[in-house]
Design a protein around this motif. Structure first.
Motif, PDB file in Angstrom:
ATOM      1  N   PRO A  76       1.968 101.441   5.164  1.00  0.00           N
ATOM      2  CA  PRO A  76       0.690 100.786   6.049  1.00  0.00           C
ATOM      3  C   PRO A  76       0.305 100.164   5.981  1.00  0.00           C
ATOM      4  N   GLN A  77       0.658  98.476   5.261  1.00  0.00           N
ATOM      5  CA  GLN A  77       0.124  97.942   5.809  1.00  0.00           C
ATOM      6  C   GLN A  77       0.777  96.931   6.629  1.00  0.00           C
ATOM      7  N   LYS A  78       2.110  96.866   6.979  1.00  0.00           N
ATOM      8  CA  LYS A  78       3.057  96.952   7.712  1.00  0.00           C
ATOM      9  C   LYS A  78       2.952  97.346   9.079  1.00  0.00           C
ATOM     10  N   ASN A  79       2.327  98.397   9.002  1.00  0.00           N
ATOM     11  CA  ASN A  79       2.704  99.882   9.832  1.00  0.00           C
ATOM     12  C   ASN A  79       1.358  99.833  10.383  1.00  0.00           C
ATOM     13  N   ILE A  80       0.674 100.495  11.417  1.00  0.00           N
ATOM     14  CA  ILE A  80      -0.719 101.360  11.964  1.00  0.00           C
ATOM     15  C   ILE A  80      -0.301 102.160  11.591  1.00  0.00           C
ATOM     16  N   ILE A  81      -0.864 103.432  10.572  1.00  0.00           N
ATOM     17  CA  ILE A  81      -0.740 104.541  10.235  1.00  0.00           C
ATOM     18  C   ILE A  81      -1.896 105.355  10.644  1.00  0.00           C
ATOM     19  N   PHE A  82      -2.841 105.843  11.598  1.00  0.00           N
ATOM     20  CA  PHE A  82      -4.169 106.397  12.057  1.00  0.00           C
ATOM     21  C   PHE A  82      -3.801 107.491  13.167  1.00  0.00           C
ATOM     22  N   ASN A  83      -5.375 108.397  12.954  1.00  0.00           N
ATOM     23  CA  ASN A  83      -5.157 109.448  13.889  1.00  0.00           C
ATOM     24  C   ASN A  83      -6.051 109.444  15.046  1.00  0.00           C
ATOM     25  N   GLN A  84      -5.030 109.964  15.801  1.00  0.00           N
ATOM     26  CA  GLN A  84      -5.519 109.878  17.401  1.00  0.00           C
ATOM     27  C   GLN A  84      -7.399 110.394  17.970  1.00  0.00           C
ATOM     28  N   SER A  85      -7.438 110.869  17.195  1.00  0.00           N
ATOM     29  CA  SER A  85      -9.183 110.971  18.064  1.00  0.00           C
ATOM     30  C   SER A  85     -10.038 109.718  16.630  1.00  0.00           C
ATOM     31  N   GLN A  86      -9.278 108.861  16.549  1.00  0.00           N
ATOM     32  CA  GLN A  86     -10.009 107.432  16.248  1.00  0.00           C
ATOM     33  C   GLN A  86     -10.571 106.517  17.273  1.00  0.00           C
ATOM     34  N   VAL A  87      -9.364 106.461  18.167  1.00  0.00           N
ATOM     35  CA  VAL A  87      -9.219 106.152  19.270  1.00  0.00           C
ATOM     36  C   VAL A  87      -8.920 106.557  20.103  1.00  0.00           C
ATOM     37  N   ALA A  88     -11.522 106.226  21.059  1.00  0.00           N
ATOM     38  CA  ALA A  88     -11.194 107.047  22.206  1.00  0.00           C
ATOM     39  C   ALA A  88     -10.401 106.574  22.978  1.00  0.00           C
ATOM     40  N   GLU A  89     -10.119 105.245  23.845  1.00  0.00           N
ATOM     41  CA  GLU A  89      -9.352 105.142  24.818  1.00  0.00           C
ATOM     42  C   GLU A  89      -7.653 106.639  24.588  1.00  0.00           C
ATOM     43  N   HIS A  90      -7.377 106.943  23.913  1.00  0.00           N
ATOM     44  CA  HIS A  90      -6.565 108.014  24.341  1.00  0.00           C
ATOM     45  C   HIS A  90      -7.073 108.406  25.201  1.00  0.00           C
ATOM     46  N   ALA A  91      -7.332 109.699  25.216  1.00  0.00           N
ATOM     47  CA  ALA A  91      -8.651 110.470  26.422  1.00  0.00           C
ATOM     48  C   ALA A  91      -8.539 109.591  27.451  1.00  0.00           C
ATOM     49  N   GLU A  92      -9.324 108.645  27.381  1.00  0.00           N
ATOM     50  CA  GLU A  92      -9.814 107.627  28.761  1.00  0.00           C
ATOM     51  C   GLU A  92      -8.255 107.514  29.462  1.00  0.00           C
ATOM     52  N   LEU A  93      -7.471 106.978  29.169  1.00  0.00           N
ATOM     53  CA  LEU A  93      -6.065 106.666  29.948  1.00  0.00           C
ATOM     54  C   LEU A  93      -5.362 108.114  30.077  1.00  0.00           C
ATOM     55  N   ALA A  94      -5.895 109.227  29.268  1.00  0.00           N
ATOM     56  CA  ALA A  94      -4.953 110.235  30.108  1.00  0.00           C
ATOM     57  C   ALA A  94      -5.726 110.840  30.931  1.00  0.00           C
ATOM     58  N   TRP A  95      -6.825 110.945  31.062  1.00  0.00           N
ATOM     59  CA  TRP A  95      -7.355 110.749  32.513  1.00  0.00           C
ATOM     60  C   TRP A  95      -6.873 110.684  34.222  1.00  0.00           C
ATOM     61  N   ILE A  96      -6.915 109.481  33.337  1.00  0.00           N
ATOM     62  CA  ILE A  96      -6.330 107.980  34.316  1.00  0.00           C
ATOM     63  C   ILE A  96      -5.135 108.991  35.055  1.00  0.00           C
ATOM     64  N   PHE A  97      -3.959 109.662  33.719  1.00  0.00           N
ATOM     65  CA  PHE A  97      -2.567 109.687  33.839  1.00  0.00           C
ATOM     66  C   PHE A  97      -2.617 111.524  34.914  1.00  0.00           C
TER      67      PHE A  97
END
Ligand code: AQP
Length: 344
Positions: A76-97
């Motif tokens: 987890p130091q070297k890589n980024i481990i996260f859950n999608q819903s904590q980064v609102a931009e996923h939904a924002e870009l999905a709308w444009i797509f």
């Protein structure tokens, strides 16, 4: 030459128990890629709610996937481990797509057809639009490589089509914003190893899947040694001994699957396994497979259980990973908005 530096993105849905297919098709490759690439590994919880989820179970399932990444050796130091819903931009870009992709493209997606089944009219719009969200997941970080199992190939191809269409539709604006060679990369699937498509233990023609009603169709990462042994022993086979050459797998999907699993777990190839076991009875081969699977998966399952007993620790990893993911996503999303013509 591509103007995009190499970056890896992949994700797993927090829906049910992780199984050997998820492990060999995806996670094992994550562990290998972290040595050579900048990687983001996501728990795709927005994808999970495309079918109904009980909130408390969803929370547990999110932690379970994060625990599986950690227990398998993703750093987890070297890589980024996260859950999608904590980064609102996923939904924002999905709308444009959603506004770039065509209905005809999504109508061709086999996963939607399989998951919606005959009750298509009752499927959520999210399930239909799943591939545009997946394209956003990848392109939000301008990821160039996506390690996935064979079943996800079609979705990565769609992500490439969306990236290409965005780059074409907005080419003038992209150039006016100072970019040459397109704004988004065309991401490539990394489908690797002898277990890119692990099949059900009950039916060698169906993929191993979380949603198969039969527990005996899959080995879960959380299974203990007895559970693994029972499932392997009960796995469907045929009456012939193992072939000596891979050509002998013709019409024998169950034999091919078990040999593929052995090859992946031992870091070998199907040919290598047949050199060792060709001509053996299934009873002999299955015992060897049980020993190997228990040796490889046992420690992962035990470490997952240890981590899951400390949800605050897992949550802190996800929070920190999400902060780091947002730091990459925000400027890319901002530029995408400029390119589309929004004011910010
Ligand atoms: N059988 C499989 N063999 C190889 N790889 C597989 N993957 C899934 N099944 C196999 C890979 O695991 C990653 C995460 O999958 P996911 O959870 O995001 O989605 P999924 O494909 O929907 O998983 P399941 O088990 O098949 O769930 P259900 O039953 O809900 O459909 C992906 O890289 C996938 O390729």
């Amino acid at each position: 030459m591509t103007p995009f530096p190499e970056r890896v993105f992949s994700g797993i849905q927090p829906t049910g128990n992780l199984h050997l297919g998820n492990y060999l098709g995806a996670i094992v490759n994550f562990v290998a890629l972290q040595k050579t690439h900048e990687c983001l590994f996501c728990v795709v919880d927005l994808h999970a709610i495309t079918v109904p989820q009980a909130p408390n179970e969803l929370r547990q399932a999110i932690r379970k996937i994060a625990a599986a990444y950690l227990a398998s050796g993703v750093d987890p130091q070297k890589n980024i481990i996260f859950n999608q819903s904590q980064v609102a931009e996923h939904a924002e870009l999905a709308w444009i797509f959603n506004c770039v992709a065509r209905i005809g493209w999504l109508n061709r997606m086999t996963q939607f057809k399989e998951k919606a089944g005959k009750d298509r009219e009752n499927a959520s719009i999210g399930l239909f639009a799943y591939p545009t969200l997946m394209a956003a997941d990848i392109l939000l970080y301008k990821a160039t490589h996506v390690p996935v199992g064979e079943d996800q190939k079609q979705h990565i191809e769609l992500a490439r089509d969306i990236a290409q269409k965005f780059n074409n539709d907005f080419s003038e604006s992209i150039a006016a914003n100072g970019y040459s060679g397109g704004f988004f990369p065309l991401p490539e699937p990394l489908i690797q190893g002898p277990a890119a498509r692990v099949m059900s233990l009950r039916d060698g023609t169906k993929k191993m899947s979380k949603s198969d009603p039969s527990e005996f169709s899959r080995i879960n990462l959380s299974d203990d040694a007895d559970g693994i042994a029972q499932k392997v022993r009960k796995a469907k086979t045929d009456a012939e001994p193992l072939p000596t050459e891979t050509e002998g797998f013709k019409g024998r999907p169950e034999a091919e699957n078990l040999v593929g699993i052995y090859a992946a777990l031992s870091g070998s190839t199907a040919e290598g396994v047949l050199r060792q076991f060709g001509g053996a009875q299934f009873s002999t081969f299955k015992q060897a497979l049980v020993d190997l699977a228990v040796a490889k998966l046992g420690p992962v399952g035990a470490e997952m259980r240890r981590l899951e007993a400390d949800p605050a620790y897992i949550d802190s990893i996800l929070r920190e990973g999400s902060r780091r993911a947002r730091a990459i996503a925000e400027p890319i999303m901002g530029k995408a908005k400029d390119i589309v013509g929004f004011i910010r």
